[in-house]
Scaffold this motif. Structure first.
Motif, PDB file in Angstrom:
ATOM      1  N   ASN A  11     -27.828  39.008  14.454  1.00 56.05           N
ATOM      2  CA  ASN A  11     -28.811  40.069  14.913  1.00 56.05           C
ATOM      3  C   ASN A  11     -27.760  39.641  16.393  1.00 56.05           C
ATOM      4  OD1 ASN A  11     -31.874  40.836  13.973  1.00 56.05           O
ATOM      5  ND2 ASN A  11     -29.783  40.804  12.259  1.00 56.05           N
ATOM      6  N   GLN A  12     -27.348  41.174  17.008  1.00 59.87           N
ATOM      7  CA  GLN A  12     -27.729  40.600  18.476  1.00 59.87           C
ATOM      8  C   GLN A  12     -28.777  39.936  19.235  1.00 59.87           C
ATOM      9  OE1 GLN A  12     -26.700  44.449  20.629  1.00 59.87           O
ATOM     10  NE2 GLN A  12     -24.616  44.395  19.464  1.00 59.87           N
ATOM     11  N   ASN A  13     -27.874  38.863  20.077  1.00 63.87           N
ATOM     12  CA  ASN A  13     -29.118  38.098  20.855  1.00 63.87           C
ATOM     13  C   ASN A  13     -29.858  37.013  20.032  1.00 63.87           C
ATOM     14  OD1 ASN A  13     -29.036  39.833  23.291  1.00 63.87           O
ATOM     15  ND2 ASN A  13     -30.837  41.258  22.283  1.00 63.87           N
ATOM     16  N   SER A  14     -29.414  37.018  18.975  1.00 61.39           N
ATOM     17  CA  SER A  14     -30.307  35.551  18.164  1.00 61.39           C
ATOM     18  C   SER A  14     -28.881  34.382  18.612  1.00 61.39           C
ATOM     19  CB  SER A  14     -29.278  35.878  16.546  1.00 61.39           C
ATOM     20  OG  SER A  14     -28.096  36.026  16.506  1.00 61.39           O
ATOM     21  N   GLY A  15     -28.124  34.261  19.440  1.00 56.84           N
ATOM     22  CA  GLY A  15     -27.817  32.661  20.022  1.00 56.84           C
ATOM     23  C   GLY A  15     -26.423  33.278  19.365  1.00 56.84           C
ATOM     24  N   LYS A  16     -26.122  33.559  18.648  1.00 55.55           N
ATOM     25  CA  LYS A  16     -24.748  33.871  17.911  1.00 55.55           C
ATOM     26  C   LYS A  16     -23.786  33.081  19.153  1.00 55.55           C
ATOM     27  CE  LYS A  16     -22.892  37.733  16.612  1.00 55.55           C
ATOM     28  NZ  LYS A  16     -21.955  37.629  17.295  1.00 55.55           N
ATOM     29  N   THR A  17     -23.708  33.604  19.952  1.00 55.11           N
ATOM     30  CA  THR A  17     -21.506  33.725  21.316  1.00 55.11           C
ATOM     31  C   THR A  17     -22.731  32.665  22.028  1.00 55.11           C
ATOM     32  OG1 THR A  17     -21.503  35.330  21.754  1.00 55.11           O
ATOM     33  CG2 THR A  17     -21.399  33.772  23.340  1.00 55.11           C
ATOM     34  N   THR A  18     -24.071  31.941  22.286  1.00 52.58           N
ATOM     35  CA  THR A  18     -24.039  30.709  22.469  1.00 52.58           C
ATOM     36  C   THR A  18     -23.740  29.481  20.792  1.00 52.58           C
ATOM     37  OG1 THR A  18     -26.334  31.178  23.535  1.00 52.58           O
ATOM     38  CG2 THR A  18     -25.766  28.746  23.009  1.00 52.58           C
ATOM     39  N   ASN A 115     -32.302  29.766  14.681  1.00 49.09           N
ATOM     40  CA  ASN A 115     -32.080  28.880  16.150  1.00 49.09           C
ATOM     41  C   ASN A 115     -33.653  29.500  16.718  1.00 49.09           C
ATOM     42  OD1 ASN A 115     -30.836  28.208  18.342  1.00 49.09           O
ATOM     43  ND2 ASN A 115     -30.452  30.534  19.025  1.00 49.09           N
ATOM     44  N   MET A 116     -33.526  29.060  18.367  1.00 51.26           N
ATOM     45  CA  MET A 116     -34.899  29.028  18.820  1.00 51.26           C
ATOM     46  C   MET A 116     -35.716  28.624  19.110  1.00 51.26           C
ATOM     47  SD  MET A 116     -33.644  32.212  20.963  1.00 51.26           S
ATOM     48  CE  MET A 116     -32.313  33.100  20.719  1.00 51.26           C
ATOM     49  N   ASP A 118     -36.442  25.026  19.947  1.00 53.26           N
ATOM     50  CA  ASP A 118     -37.269  24.809  20.327  1.00 53.26           C
ATOM     51  C   ASP A 118     -38.275  26.418  21.877  1.00 53.26           C
ATOM     52  OD1 ASP A 118     -34.991  26.958  21.894  1.00 53.26           O
ATOM     53  OD2 ASP A 118     -35.357  25.895  23.313  1.00 53.26           O
ATOM     54  N   GLU A 119     -38.133  27.254  21.359  1.00 49.02           N
ATOM     55  CA  GLU A 119     -39.196  28.554  22.110  1.00 49.02           C
ATOM     56  C   GLU A 119     -39.859  28.585  20.990  1.00 49.02           C
ATOM     57  OE1 GLU A 119     -36.498  31.556  23.656  1.00 49.02           O
ATOM     58  OE2 GLU A 119     -38.616  32.851  23.326  1.00 49.02           O
ATOM     59  N   SER A 144     -31.601  23.894  17.965  1.00 47.43           N
ATOM     60  CA  SER A 144     -31.848  25.002  19.588  1.00 47.43           C
ATOM     61  C   SER A 144     -29.967  25.425  20.182  1.00 47.43           C
ATOM     62  CB  SER A 144     -32.752  24.339  20.329  1.00 47.43           C
ATOM     63  OG  SER A 144     -32.083  25.041  21.110  1.00 47.43           O
ATOM     64  N   ALA A 145     -29.296  26.324  19.817  1.00 48.04           N
ATOM     65  CA  ALA A 145     -27.933  26.212  20.027  1.00 48.04           C
ATOM     66  C   ALA A 145     -28.043  26.323  21.621  1.00 48.04           C
ATOM     67  CB  ALA A 145     -27.376  28.385  20.032  1.00 48.04           C
ATOM     68  N   SER A 146     -28.952  26.660  22.057  1.00 47.37           N
ATOM     69  CA  SER A 146     -28.616  26.521  23.983  1.00 47.37           C
ATOM     70  C   SER A 146     -29.121  24.898  24.879  1.00 47.37           C
ATOM     71  CB  SER A 146     -29.444  27.351  24.575  1.00 47.37           C
ATOM     72  OG  SER A 146     -30.904  27.213  24.359  1.00 47.37           O
TER      73      SER A 146
HETATM   74  P1  GDP Z   1     -25.700  36.930  21.065  1.00 44.92           P
HETATM   75  O1  GDP Z   1     -26.429  37.952  21.554  1.00 44.92           O
HETATM   76  O2  GDP Z   1     -25.853  36.724  19.908  1.00 44.92           O
HETATM   77  O3  GDP Z   1     -24.012  36.149  21.229  1.00 44.92           O
HETATM   78  O4  GDP Z   1     -26.743  35.437  21.876  1.00 44.92           O
HETATM   79  P2  GDP Z   1     -26.378  34.767  23.176  1.00 44.92           P
HETATM   80  O5  GDP Z   1     -25.400  33.370  22.296  1.00 44.92           O
HETATM   81  O6  GDP Z   1     -25.308  35.202  24.169  1.00 44.92           O
HETATM   82  O7  GDP Z   1     -27.599  34.889  22.738  1.00 44.92           O
HETATM   83  C1  GDP Z   1     -28.840  35.490  23.841  1.00 44.92           C
HETATM   84  C2  GDP Z   1     -30.103  35.030  24.835  1.00 44.92           C
HETATM   85  O8  GDP Z   1     -30.799  33.827  24.196  1.00 44.92           O
HETATM   86  C3  GDP Z   1     -29.561  33.913  26.231  1.00 44.92           C
HETATM   87  O9  GDP Z   1     -30.337  33.977  27.514  1.00 44.92           O
HETATM   88  C4  GDP Z   1     -28.633  32.570  25.517  1.00 44.92           C
HETATM   89  O10 GDP Z   1     -29.206  31.453  26.448  1.00 44.92           O
HETATM   90  C5  GDP Z   1     -30.597  32.580  24.562  1.00 44.92           C
HETATM   91  N1  GDP Z   1     -30.296  31.142  23.569  1.00 44.92           N
HETATM   92  C6  GDP Z   1     -29.274  31.300  22.797  1.00 44.92           C
HETATM   93  N2  GDP Z   1     -29.690  30.238  21.689  1.00 44.92           N
HETATM   94  C7  GDP Z   1     -30.531  29.432  22.392  1.00 44.92           C
HETATM   95  C8  GDP Z   1     -32.151  28.631  21.880  1.00 44.92           C
HETATM   96  O11 GDP Z   1     -31.483  27.928  20.874  1.00 44.92           O
HETATM   97  N3  GDP Z   1     -32.781  28.650  22.393  1.00 44.92           N
HETATM   98  C9  GDP Z   1     -33.628  29.425  23.691  1.00 44.92           C
HETATM   99  N4  GDP Z   1     -34.894  29.487  23.839  1.00 44.92           N
HETATM  100  N5  GDP Z   1     -32.239  30.285  24.160  1.00 44.92           N
HETATM  101  C10 GDP Z   1     -31.748  30.608  23.923  1.00 44.92           C
END
Ligand code: GDP
Ligand code: MG
Ligand code: K
Length: 279
Positions: A11-18, A115-116, A118-119, A144-146
């Motif tokens: 999904n969007q905002n799932s952390g895919k790009t990270t 993912n996420m 950590d949160e 935790s991708a980030s």
């Molecule tokens: P995309 O839309 O799937 O490409 O998502 P992004 O990679 O742009 O990430 C969306 C938001 O989630 C960004 O603000 C990231 O920094 C944050 N994010 C990505 N991975 C993690 C994670 O593992 N933990 C947390 N807390 N935030 C994350």
């Protein structure tokens, strides 16, 4: 040897790009998917020369309603990556798993990157990873991708699953929530009818059956069904709608959401629930 190619789907905002950036480092290539303006970003997994990961657009479904959805399913069915890495936001798990269910139907070796975490953990939530793996029939890796946590383990699982072509073990998500098995019988009846067509068109059979029920014209056309077969299929679907008391699309959506509900109930402790327990 041959290239181990992966589709990164979520999904969007799932952390895919990270995650894509963690997997590939700086060696990325940006282009377009053929015929559309959707970006096609790919790269090599760090330290694994003969690999490629393609960052699919952020999608919620494999329905044919948006360019992104069409491109994504066309890539997986047509280009046949050796594996799928499905990234799921653990803090928004019900919504994210709707795509997971559909990806599993494609019968491609697949790993779920949860993912996420950590949160999730920071807020007192937890996930029973082993139980989730058993219910979904695919490896689940908390990450935790980030923070770059769990990414090496994710890479190892992905390489293994793709190398040995380990396909999802459980594709049958109609369980006791299926109110007498009407949807289950309908899907299997259609799968039996379309078996040769799906093989000839090279479309995963369970995906094809569910898309027929949902009225997906692209899939129906590409199967080359006879008028007689189409009539038999319509009859099966009408009977299911009557027994189930839902229209065809609602019945399929309900099957997926019922399974997701059960999965989350049995494997996830949400932050809110853990707080309630503390009181
Ligand atoms: P995309 O839309 O799937 O490409 O998502 P992004 O990679 O742009 O990430 C969306 C938001 O989630 C960004 O603000 C990231 O920094 C944050 N994010 C990505 N991975 C993690 C994670 O593992 N933990 C947390 N807390 N935030 C994350
Ligand atoms: Mg992105
Ligand atoms: K967030």
């Amino acid at each position: 040897g041959t290239t181990l190619s992966f589709a990164l789907a979520g999904n969007q905002n799932s952390g895919k790009t990270t995650l894509f950036n963690q997997l590939t480092g700086s060696n990325q290539h940006v282009g377009n998917f053929p015929g559309v303006t959707v970006d096609r970003k790919s790269g090599v997994i760090k330290g694994h020369k003969n690999t490629e990961v393609v960052d699919l657009p952020g999608i919620y479904s494999l329905s044919p309603y948006t360019e992104e959805e069409i491109v994504s399913r066309q890539y997986i069915i047509g280009d046949k990556p050796k594996g799928i890495i499905n990234i799921v936001d653990a803090t928004n798990i019900e919504r994210n798993l709707y795509l997971t269910m559909q990806l599993i139907e494609l019968d491609v070796p697949m790993v779920l990157a949860l993912n996420m975490m950590d949160e999730m953990r920071g807020n007192g939530g937890s996930v029973n990873i082993n139980a989730m793996e058993t219910l979904l029939g695919i490896p689940v890796v908390p990450i935790s991708a980030s923070k770059n946590e769990g990414v090496d383990e994710l890479i190892n699982h992905s390489l293994h699953t793709a190398k040995y072509q380990e396909c999802p073990g459980n594709k049958d998500f109609c369980d006791e929530t299926d109110h007498g098995g009407a949807v289950h019988r309908c899907i299997h009846g259609i799968m039996t009818l379309i078996e040769d067509h799906a093989k000839n068109a090279d479309i995963p059979i369970r995906f094809a059956a569910n898309k027929i029920i949902e009225g997906d014209a692209r899939v129906i056309d590409s199967l080359n069904l006879s008028e007689n077969e189409k009539e038999m299929i319509e009859h099966i679907i009408l009977q299911m709608e009557e027994e189930r008391g839902l229209d065809r699309s609602a019945a399929i959506a309900d099957m997926r959401f019922s399974f997701i509900d059960k999965l989350v109930r049995e494997t996830v402790v949400k932050p809110s629930e853990s707080k309630e327990r503390e009181r």
